[in-house]
Enzyme design. Structure first.
Site, PDB file in Angstrom:
ATOM      1  CG  HIS A 267      -1.017  -8.850   1.420  1.00  0.00           C
ATOM      2  ND1 HIS A 267      -0.063  -8.968   2.401  1.00  0.00           N
ATOM      3  CD2 HIS A 267      -1.872  -7.883   1.860  1.00  0.00           C
ATOM      4  CE1 HIS A 267      -0.329  -8.122   3.390  1.00  0.00           C
ATOM      5  NE2 HIS A 267      -1.417  -7.445   3.079  1.00  0.00           N
TER       6      HIS A 267
ATOM      7  CG  HIS B  11      -3.314  -4.608   1.566  1.00  0.00           C
ATOM      8  ND1 HIS B  11      -3.852  -5.344   2.582  1.00  0.00           N
ATOM      9  CD2 HIS B  11      -4.300  -4.433   0.648  1.00  0.00           C
ATOM     10  CE1 HIS B  11      -5.119  -5.601   2.307  1.00  0.00           C
ATOM     11  NE2 HIS B  11      -5.422  -5.068   1.133  1.00  0.00           N
TER      12      HIS B  11
ATOM     13  CG  ASP C 295       0.400  -2.234   5.098  1.00  0.00           C
ATOM     14  OD1 ASP C 295      -0.408  -2.460   4.183  1.00  0.00           O
ATOM     15  OD2 ASP C 295       0.432  -2.901   6.156  1.00  0.00           O
ATOM     16  CG  HIS C 296       2.170  -5.871   3.600  1.00  0.00           C
ATOM     17  ND1 HIS C 296       2.605  -6.753   4.567  1.00  0.00           N
ATOM     18  CD2 HIS C 296       1.098  -5.230   4.132  1.00  0.00           C
ATOM     19  CE1 HIS C 296       1.814  -6.662   5.633  1.00  0.00           C
ATOM     20  NE2 HIS C 296       0.896  -5.743   5.395  1.00  0.00           N
TER      21      HIS C 296
ATOM     22  CG  HIS D  46      -5.532  -9.240   4.678  1.00  0.00           C
ATOM     23  ND1 HIS D  46      -6.145  -8.345   5.515  1.00  0.00           N
ATOM     24  CD2 HIS D  46      -4.422  -8.614   4.209  1.00  0.00           C
ATOM     25  CE1 HIS D  46      -5.443  -7.221   5.552  1.00  0.00           C
ATOM     26  NE2 HIS D  46      -4.386  -7.358   4.762  1.00  0.00           N
TER      27      HIS D  46
ATOM     28  CG  ASP E 104      -1.419  -7.879   6.911  1.00  0.00           C
ATOM     29  OD1 ASP E 104      -0.457  -7.960   7.709  1.00  0.00           O
ATOM     30  OD2 ASP E 104      -1.714  -6.836   6.299  1.00  0.00           O
TER      31      ASP E 104
ATOM     32  CG  HIS F  79      -0.017  -5.048  10.742  1.00  0.00           C
ATOM     33  ND1 HIS F  79       0.369  -3.780  10.387  1.00  0.00           N
ATOM     34  CD2 HIS F  79      -0.398  -5.669   9.596  1.00  0.00           C
ATOM     35  CE1 HIS F  79       0.223  -3.630   9.070  1.00  0.00           C
ATOM     36  NE2 HIS F  79      -0.237  -4.765   8.564  1.00  0.00           N
TER      37      HIS F  79
END
Ligand code: ZN
Ligand code: FE
Length: 255
Positions: A56, A58, A60-61, A114, A133, A171
């Site tokens: 996805h 985001h 942090d990915h 998400h 996530d 996470h």
């Protein structure tokens, strides 16, 4: 036809995963949280990065995609529904598609909620699920973009996978998820057992990941939105599982 999975920490609380196809040596990173952490894991293993599988959009990915692509020339696979939000995707996939890493195939599932286009990668032979996530141990990701009905459908797709599947999520949120889960499902023995195990692991500084899908099916309240006891906890007897799922998600947001 098997893979080795390397698990490592990245950023402040992301997990990084390298998946190595033993037959061909092809190696994928699941998501691209942090270049330095991924390169360190590659060097520790002596593997060469060939593929980047994105779940996805985001930051942090995806943040390390450009650097990794420049350094390794890796092929970048990602969700077609988020193609305009993620730079450098080479192969666009969605639910029902299959992507290969050497001789290993991964089935793609749509798991919206998400983010709207979130996908997960499932290796049905090795029984590995890379859920990012969409599914955590004892929880699910925050519903930033989606709605409860489709999010519950995605959870059910993952729940339908074999009990002996190992789940690799994005996470280390398990300890706080356990606290919330116990507040809505206090008499669940499977949950009590997992919560005790999580407390012990964290006390030793160990990760709670990967986790067993079958155990999570019995303990994760979000996987049990169609359980009568969970519905009763929220005063929602007779409501649809999607309504119960929405109530669980809202309660967790305010926990
Ligand atoms: Zn995310
Ligand atoms: Fe994340």
């Amino acid at each position: 036809m098997s893979v080795i999975v390397d698990v490592f920490a990245a950023r402040s609380d992301n997990f990084g995963y390298l998946v190595h196809d033993t037959a061909t040596g092809r190696t994928a990173t699941i998501d691209a949280p942090e270049t330095a952490a991924i390169v360190a894991a590659l060097e520790r293993r002596g593997w060469e990065l060939t593929d980047i599988f994105i779940t996805h959009h985001h930051i942090d990915h995806v943040e390390a995609i450009p650097e990794l692509k420049a350094e390794f020339g890796a092929r970048v696979v990602g969700p077609k529904a988020e193609a305009e939000k993620i730079a450098d995707l080479d192969v666009l996939v969605g639910g029902g598609d299959t992507v290969t890493l050497g001789e290993t195939s991964f089935d793609i599932f749509d798991t919206p909620g998400h983010t709207l286009g979130h996908i997960v990668y499932h290796d049905p032979v090795g029984k590995h699920l890379f859920s990012a996530d969409a599914l955590f141990s004892l929880g699910v990701g925050r519903m930033f973009e989606g709605t409860p009905g489709p999010m519950w459908e995605g959870v059910k797709l993952m729940r339908a996978l074999p009990d002996d599947t190992l789940v690799y999520c994005g996470h280390e949120y398990t300890a706080s998820n356990a606290k919330f889960a116990l507040s809505v499902d206090p008499d669940n023995a499977a949950l009590q057992q997992r919560a005790a195990e999580v407390t012990a692991l964290r006390a030793e500084g160990k990760p709670t990941i990967p986790f067993n899908l079958g155990e999570d099916k019995a303990a994760n309240p979000f996987m049990r939105a169609d359980d009568a006891g969970i519905a009763r906890h929220f005063g929602l007897e007779g409501a649809s599982p999607a309504e119960v799922f929405a109530a669980i998600r809202k309660a967790k947001d305010n926990f």
